[in-house]
Enzyme design. Structure first.
Site, short mmCIF file in Angstrom:
data_model
loop_
_atom_site.label_atom_id
_atom_site.label_comp_id
_atom_site.label_asym_id
_atom_site.label_seq_id
_atom_site.Cartn_x
_atom_site.Cartn_y
_atom_site.Cartn_z
N CYS A 123 21.93 -45.76 33.23
CA CYS A 123 23.17 -45.73 32.44
C CYS A 123 22.98 -46.09 30.97
CB CYS A 123 24.19 -46.66 33.06
SG CYS A 123 24.80 -46.06 34.65
N ASP A 124 23.63 -45.31 30.13
CA ASP A 124 23.89 -45.58 28.73
C ASP A 124 22.77 -46.34 28.03
OD1 ASP A 124 26.17 -44.32 29.42
OD2 ASP A 124 27.53 -45.95 29.04
N CYS A 190 27.96 -40.90 35.46
CA CYS A 190 29.11 -40.00 35.30
C CYS A 190 28.63 -38.64 34.80
CB CYS A 190 30.11 -40.61 34.33
SG CYS A 190 30.66 -42.27 34.80
N GLU A 439 32.19 -48.97 20.76
CA GLU A 439 32.69 -47.63 21.01
C GLU A 439 34.22 -47.66 20.95
OE1 GLU A 439 31.16 -46.24 24.73
OE2 GLU A 439 29.15 -45.91 23.95
N SER A 465 31.87 -42.94 22.86
CA SER A 465 31.23 -42.58 24.12
C SER A 465 30.83 -41.12 24.05
CB SER A 465 32.20 -42.78 25.29
OG SER A 465 31.71 -42.14 26.45
#
Length: 551
Positions: A123-124, A190, A439, A465
Site C-alpha cells: 500500500c501507498d 484498492c 492529501e 490520493s
C-alpha cells in the site's frame, strides 16, 4: 559491498553470542554459519485488506528461500492504510510513514547483518518506503507486492473503494451502507491507479519487483507461486552480486517515469522517484518529468483515467504489456532483475490494443498521465494529472478562494460558498506546513459529489490520493510555509491554469508579489514535537522528493 561468502561474523568464536540468539530462535548451527541470511520485512497489518494477507505471501517466500539454500529471517515493519485516515487530520502522517518504513528496514537489516532482503508490501507510502530502503541499503533486494484487489459488484456494476468517498457525501445512508458491503471483496490494494497500484507497477520498472508479477491480483493463487519464486531467486541475486545501485540507473529511472506517464499513475510517484534517485546519487529532477510528458501520452484506461481497474490491466499483460506499447521510447538495453535486458523481455511480449491499454500512436488521452506546471504561482513546479481533467477545464481562469486546510475548503463547498468559476486555494499543507504534505481528499471528493469538478479548480501545496480526478493542481513549490507565492494569494485574485502549456499563474505583477511577500509572516509550526516535527526539520522540498534526506 560486503563479501557475502565471508561467514566469519557468524562462525568465529566471538560470534557465539549472535549464534546463541539465533539458536534460541530455532535456527541450527549449520543454518547460521553456512547459509545466506535473508531478511524478510513483512508489512502485515490486520486492519487493511491491502496488508492482511501478507503473512500467507511471506510464508511462501520463506519456503522459496529455504529451497534455494538460504535462511529466511522474518521481521515486521510499520504499515498503515491511508483509507483509515481519509478525512482525518492524521492523513498527514502518510508521507512521513514512507521514511519511517525505510528507516525501520535500514535499522533491522544493518543490526542483523543480512546478506539480502525481500520486502513484502502493498500500500501507498509503505511500498514506496521499501523501495527507498532498497536504494539506501544497496543489498541484493526483491520486493514482493500484495497485488490489487478484485473489483466489487453493486447494483450490477463494478465498484471500487473510491466510490465510497463520493457516496459518503451523497446523503443516502442506505445506499452507503449497502455499498460498504461490496467495495472490498478480496484482499489487495484498492484496484484503481492510486498510489498503491502505481508503485506496485513501477517496482517492475525499478528492477525491484520480478517482471510480470506486480499486478497479479491478491486473490489469484499465482501470487503465492510467484512469491515462492522470489524466495528462490533472491539467492541467485546474492550469488550474482546484483544490488539496486547496479540495477537502477538513470535510464532505469527515466523508463520508470515514462511508464508512470503511460499508465496515468498517481502524482505521488513523482515524490517517490525523486527520493529514490537522491539516495542513489542519480540526478533526476522535475525537468525530466516535464520533458517526458511531451513524449508519452496516457494509454491506460484504468480509473481515474478510464473506466477499468488494475485487474483488467493485469489480464491484458500487466507491466510488460505497458512497456511493449511504449518500447520505442524506452531505454531497452538497461539490465533487468533476470540478468537480461528489457529488449530481451519485450521481444517476446505480445499485446493487442484495447480500451484497457492502447498503443502510443492511438492513446486514450492526448496528454500524459502527469504534467509539470510552472509559473509565478509555482516557480519550482507543481503537478497535475491531465488524464483526469475534463476537456473544458484544460484551460481555466477563476477567482481564488483561500483556505488553510482541507476541512475549511470542504465546509465552503458544502455550504454553497464555492460556485462555478472559483479556484479553491489550500495552503500550509505542504511538507513543512502540514507537516507531512497531507492529501486533501475531502475537498476534491466534495467537488465530485456536488457536481463542481467540471467548473471549479483547486490549487494546493499539498498532495492528492491517486484516486482523485478533476482540475486539481498539487505539489505547488515553494510551499506556503517556505514563503512561496501560494502564501501570498488573497480572496478575489485571479488564477490561471493552462494544462496544455504547463502554466499555473496568479494575475499579479512581480512588484505586487514582492510587496505582499514583504508583509508576509511565517505562521507558527502546527506541530512542535514528535515525528512530524522531526520530519518538518529534515525533509527536502516537494520538488526534491519530500524525504528526510539532509544529505
Amino acid at each position: 559491498m560486503k563479501d557475502v561468502n565471508d561467514r566469519s561474523y557468524w562462525s568465529a568464536p566471538n560470534g557465539a553470542h549472535r549464534r546463541v540468539m539465533y539458536k534460541g530462535s530455532g535456527f541450527s548451527d549449520k543454518d547460521i554459519k553456512t547459509k545466506f541470511h535473508v531478511g524478510i520485512a513483512n508489512a502485515f497489518m490486520e486492519g487493511s485488506p491491502g496488508a492482511a494477507h501478507l503473512r500467507t505471501i511471506t510464508e511462501s517466500i520463506k519456503q522459496g528461500v529455504w529451497e534455494a539454500g538460504g535462511m529466511p529471517v522474518e521481521f515486521g515493519i510499520p504499515c498503515t492504510c491511508g483509507n483509515v485516515s481519509n478525512g482525518a487530520e492524521e492523513l498527514k502522517y502518510e508521507l512521513v510513514g514512507r521514511d519511517i518504513v525505510s528507516m525501520s528496514i535500514e535499522f533491522v537489516a544493518n543490526v542483523h547483518h543480512f546478506d539480502a532482503l525481500i520486502l513484502v508490501a502493498s500500500c501507498d507510502n509503505i511500498i514506496a518506503g521499501t523501495y527507498l530502503a532498497a536504494a539506501r541499503l544497496d543489498l541484493p533486494t526483491l520486493v514482493v507486492t500484495g497485488g490489487p484487489m478484485m473489483p466489487g459488484v453493486y447494483k450490477g456494476k463494478k465498484v471500487l473503494a473510491p466510490d465510497v468517498d463520493v457516496a459518503i457525501l451523497s446523503g443516502d445512508d442506505k445506499d452507503l451502507s449497502d455499498m460498504e458491503e461490496c467495495v472490498c471483496p478480496s484482499f489487495g490494494a484498492c484496484s484503481v491507479m492510486g498510489t498503491a497500484n502505481t508503485m506496485q507497477i513501477l517496482g517492475e520498472c525499478l528492477n525491484l519487483v520480478l517482471p510480470g508479477t506486480g499486478t497479479i491480483p491478491a486473490a489469484d493463487l499465482i501470487k503465492l507461486r510467484s512469491a515462492r519464486d522470489a524466495g528462490r531467486y533472491i539467492v541467485d541475486l546474492i550469488n550474482k552480486g546484483l544490488t539496486p545501485s547496479k540495477l537502477i540507473t538513470k535510464e532505469t529511472l527515466l523508463n520508470t517515469i515514462m511508464v508512470d506517464m503511460a499508465i496515468g499513475g498517481s502524482t505521488n510517484a513523482v515524490l517517490h522517484i525523486l527520493a529514490i534517485a537522491r539516495d542513489l546519487d542519480i540526478n533526476i529532477t522535475l525537468d525530466d518529468f516535464d520533458r517526458l510528458s511531451e513524449e508519452i501520452k496516457c494509454i491506460c484506461g484504468v480509473r481515474p483515467s478510464g473506466p477499468y481497474n488494475v485487474v483488467d490491466l493485469h489480464n491484458v499483460g500487466g507491466v510488460p504489456a505497458v512497456m511493449k506499447m511504449i518500447e520505442n521510447k524506452l531505454h531497452k538495453d538497461v539490465p533487468t532483475l533476470l540478468g537480461n535486458s528489457w529488449n530481451d523481455i519485450l521481444e517476446n511480449t505480445i499485446v493487442e490494443s484495447s480500451d484497457v491499454l492502447r498503443t502510443l500512436d492511438n492513446p486514450l488521452h492526448k496528454e500524459a498521465g502527469l504534467k509539470v506546471l510552472k509559473g509565478n504561482l509555482a516557480p519550482k513546479g507543481a503537478i497535475i494529472r491531465p488524464s483526469g481533467v475534463y476537456e473544458e477545464m484544460k484551460h481555466f481562469r477563476g477567482v481564488a478562494k483561500v483556505y488553510s486546510n482541507d476541512f475549511e475548503a470542504l465546509e465552503a463547498i458544502q455550504s454553497g460558498k464555492i460556485v462555478p468559476g472559483d479556484v479553491i486555494v489550500i495552503r500550509y499543507e505542504g511538507c513543512k506546513g502540514a507537516p507531512g504534505m497531507k492529501e486533501v481528499m475531502l475537498s476534491t471528493d466534495a467537488l465530485v459529489a456536488y457536481g463542481l469538478e467540471q467548473s471549479v479548480g483547486l490549487v494546493t501545496d499539498a498532495r492528492f490520493s491517486g484516486f482523485n480526478y478533476g482540475a486539481i493542481v498539487g505539489h505547488v513549490c515553494p510551499e506556503a510555509y517556505d514563503g512561496g507565492p501560494i502564501a501570498l494569494v488573497e480572496d478575489g485574485d485571479m488564477i490561471v491554469v493552462d494544462v496544455n502549456n504547463g502554466v499555473v499563474e496568479i494575475e499579479l505583477t512581480d512588484e505586487e508579489l514582492e510587496e505582499r511577500h514583504n508583509r508576509w509572516v511565517r505562521p507558527e509550526p502546527k506541530v512542535k514535537k514528535g515525528v512530524l516535527a522531526v520530519y518538518a526539520s529534515t525533509c527536502r522540498t516537494a520538488d526534491e522528493g519530500g524525504a528526510m534526506q539532509t544529505w
